[in-house]
Design an enzyme around this catalytic site. Structure first.
Site, mmCIF file in Angstrom:
data_model
loop_
_atom_site.group_PDB
_atom_site.id
_atom_site.type_symbol
_atom_site.label_atom_id
_atom_site.label_comp_id
_atom_site.label_asym_id
_atom_site.label_seq_id
_atom_site.Cartn_x
_atom_site.Cartn_y
_atom_site.Cartn_z
ATOM 1 N N ILE A 183 107.641 -10.000 73.841
ATOM 2 C CA ILE A 183 107.367 -9.221 72.633
ATOM 3 C C ILE A 183 107.105 -7.759 72.973
ATOM 4 C CG2 ILE A 183 105.828 -9.000 70.644
ATOM 5 C CD1 ILE A 183 105.357 -12.029 70.807
ATOM 6 N N ALA A 240 99.195 -11.203 78.056
ATOM 7 C CA ALA A 240 98.380 -12.424 78.030
ATOM 8 C C ALA A 240 99.078 -13.519 78.817
ATOM 9 C CB ALA A 240 98.150 -12.899 76.601
ATOM 10 N N SER A 293 97.140 -15.609 67.814
ATOM 11 C CA SER A 293 98.180 -16.636 67.795
ATOM 12 C C SER A 293 97.932 -17.661 66.699
ATOM 13 C CB SER A 293 98.219 -17.364 69.143
ATOM 14 O OG SER A 293 99.100 -18.471 69.104
ATOM 15 N N TYR A 336 95.048 -22.289 75.666
ATOM 16 C CA TYR A 336 95.651 -21.030 75.220
ATOM 17 C C TYR A 336 95.167 -20.671 73.819
ATOM 18 C CZ TYR A 336 99.060 -17.944 73.071
ATOM 19 O OH TYR A 336 99.664 -16.927 72.367
ATOM 20 N N LYS A 361 92.576 -17.465 72.478
ATOM 21 C CA LYS A 361 92.857 -16.503 71.418
ATOM 22 C C LYS A 361 91.786 -16.561 70.330
ATOM 23 C CE LYS A 361 96.659 -14.699 73.005
ATOM 24 N NZ LYS A 361 96.735 -13.256 73.334
ATOM 25 N N ASN A 394 105.832 -18.927 65.479
ATOM 26 C CA ASN A 394 106.838 -19.281 66.498
ATOM 27 C C ASN A 394 107.859 -18.162 66.659
ATOM 28 O OD1 ASN A 394 105.638 -21.997 65.744
ATOM 29 N ND2 ASN A 394 107.010 -22.559 67.415
ATOM 30 N N VAL A 395 107.684 -17.369 67.696
ATOM 31 C CA VAL A 395 108.509 -16.186 67.896
ATOM 32 C C VAL A 395 109.746 -16.539 68.736
ATOM 33 C CG1 VAL A 395 108.510 -13.768 68.603
ATOM 34 C CG2 VAL A 395 106.356 -14.870 67.935
ATOM 35 N N LYS A 406 110.850 -16.714 80.412
ATOM 36 C CA LYS A 406 109.690 -17.512 80.031
ATOM 37 C C LYS A 406 109.774 -18.988 80.405
ATOM 38 C CE LYS A 406 107.591 -16.729 76.128
ATOM 39 N NZ LYS A 406 106.252 -16.319 76.611
ATOM 40 N N HIS A 443 116.543 -22.582 74.582
ATOM 41 C CA HIS A 443 116.846 -23.837 75.279
ATOM 42 C C HIS A 443 118.025 -24.557 74.635
ATOM 43 C CE1 HIS A 443 113.550 -23.556 78.055
ATOM 44 N NE2 HIS A 443 112.659 -23.448 77.083
ATOM 45 N N PHE A 458 112.811 -33.191 69.917
ATOM 46 C CA PHE A 458 111.762 -34.198 69.951
ATOM 47 C C PHE A 458 111.867 -35.153 68.769
ATOM 48 C CE2 PHE A 458 108.774 -31.259 72.483
ATOM 49 C CZ PHE A 458 109.244 -31.792 73.688
#
Length: 328
Positions: A11, A75, A114, A141, A145, A169-170, A178, A187, A201
């Site tokens: 970002i 972060a 987040s 995580y 935040k 969800n960026v 990443k 992906h 999933f």
């Protein structure tokens, strides 16, 4: 000058590019620049200085009189990391120090919170300050935040303006480094390219069909646009309406399914849809979010009126103009 931490990351590098596009080249980019896989993210940016993450506080104390705004995006973002000490150092303590320095020097700032702070969504996805103390994030995580958000809301000594942006969800360009934490679109593209199909999933809840888990997917260019909007309001002294300090959701306000995301990736690549469903790994199954959708009322009321990029348009731009042109 505008300081951007995490500037070699996903970002942060897109935000820096947006500022360049708007004519601001007086940037100070802060990151761990020893990671060669991130070099492509900042090599073509225009900036005044590169500052190593561990040297930034010293640099800031020496140069704060020249700084107009701080964008703190650096972060540890790995939701599968469970060593709290990592998050305490890089997410909690580092952000608290930046906030305190911006308060001391009276410099406006934004920082990355987040949507992971919302946990399983039991309390909804409303960026009200009233709910922050009761949120139960599902992983360290998200907890890191939320700990920062809680701490900042209690501070009496504050910068002239601050905003904690709760990213949903960026996805989009410059996330190539990443690994597991890259977006499902990234992906999916690589899976389609390699095998002609995508693995999504399977649902482990009776109220959601396979692939119909819903998330608020936001294109990274929209995040850069919102941050530029906030910077402009603070730097442009003639602006009549100013955004108030506080926590702000940053999604589109419209949840979409992972199936839609994958199908649009196939479409952008000119291929037929072929999806295989697999079990969610047991180590994250009980922490998996089945639905997220940002309440965007607060940001809209603050004056941000641009339309957010649709999933269809965002995926098409990302795949056609970035992923299909990649060379490693």
């Amino acid at each position: 000058m505008v300081v951007i931490t995490g500037a070699a990351g996903f970002i942060g590098s897109v935000v820096a590019g947006e500022l360049n596009n708007k004519g601001r080249n007086d940037l100070v980019l802060v990151d761990d620049f020893s990671k060669r896989e991130k070099e492509r993210n900042f090599i073509n940016l225009k900036y005044d200085a590169l500052v190593a993450r561990n040297d930034f506080f010293t640099w800031f104390k020496d140069n704060h009189v020249d700084v107009d705004f701080v964008v703190h995006l650096g972060a540890r973002t790995d939701t599968t990391e469970f060593d709290w000490n990592v998050f305490q150092e890089l997410n909690v303590d580092y952000t608290k120090t930046i906030f305190s320095l911006c308060a001391d020097y009276q410099i406006p700032m934004v920082y990355a919170s987040s949507a992971a702070t919302y946990g399983d969504g039991e309390l909804g996805y409303d960026d009200s300050h009233e709910v922050v103390e009761r949120l139960q994030p599902l992983n360290p995580y998200g907890r890191s935040k939320n700990e920062v958000d809680k701490w900042i809301l209690k501070q009496q000594h504050q910068p002239p303006f601050w905003a904690g942006l709760k990213f949903f969800n960026v996805y989009g360009p410059n996330e190539y480094h990443k690994g597991r934490m890259a977006s499902v679109i990234f992906h999916s593209f690589n899976q389609i390219k390699a095998t002609g199909k995508v693995k999504l999933f399977r649902s482990h809840r009776p109220d959601f069909a396979d692939g119909q888990q819903l998330r608020d997917f936001i294109y990274v260019k929209d995040i850069a646009s919102v941050i530029y909007f906030m910077i402009s309001q603070q730097v442009n002294k003639s602006t009549s309406q100013r955004v108030k300090s506080g926590l702000y959701n940053l999604g589109t306000g419209k949840a979409r399914s992972f199936y839609d995301l994958a199908a649009n990736t196939f479409k952008a690549m000119g291929k037929d849809v072929d999806i295989e469903f697999i079990d969610i790994p047991e180590d994250i199954r009980d922490k998996y979010q089945y639905f997220t959708e940002a309440n965007m009322t607060k940001l809209r009321e603050a004056g941000y009126d641009k339309e957010f990029t649709s999933l269809e348009d965002g995926v098409m731009d990302y795949v056609k103009n970035y992923l299909m042109l990649l060379t490693f």
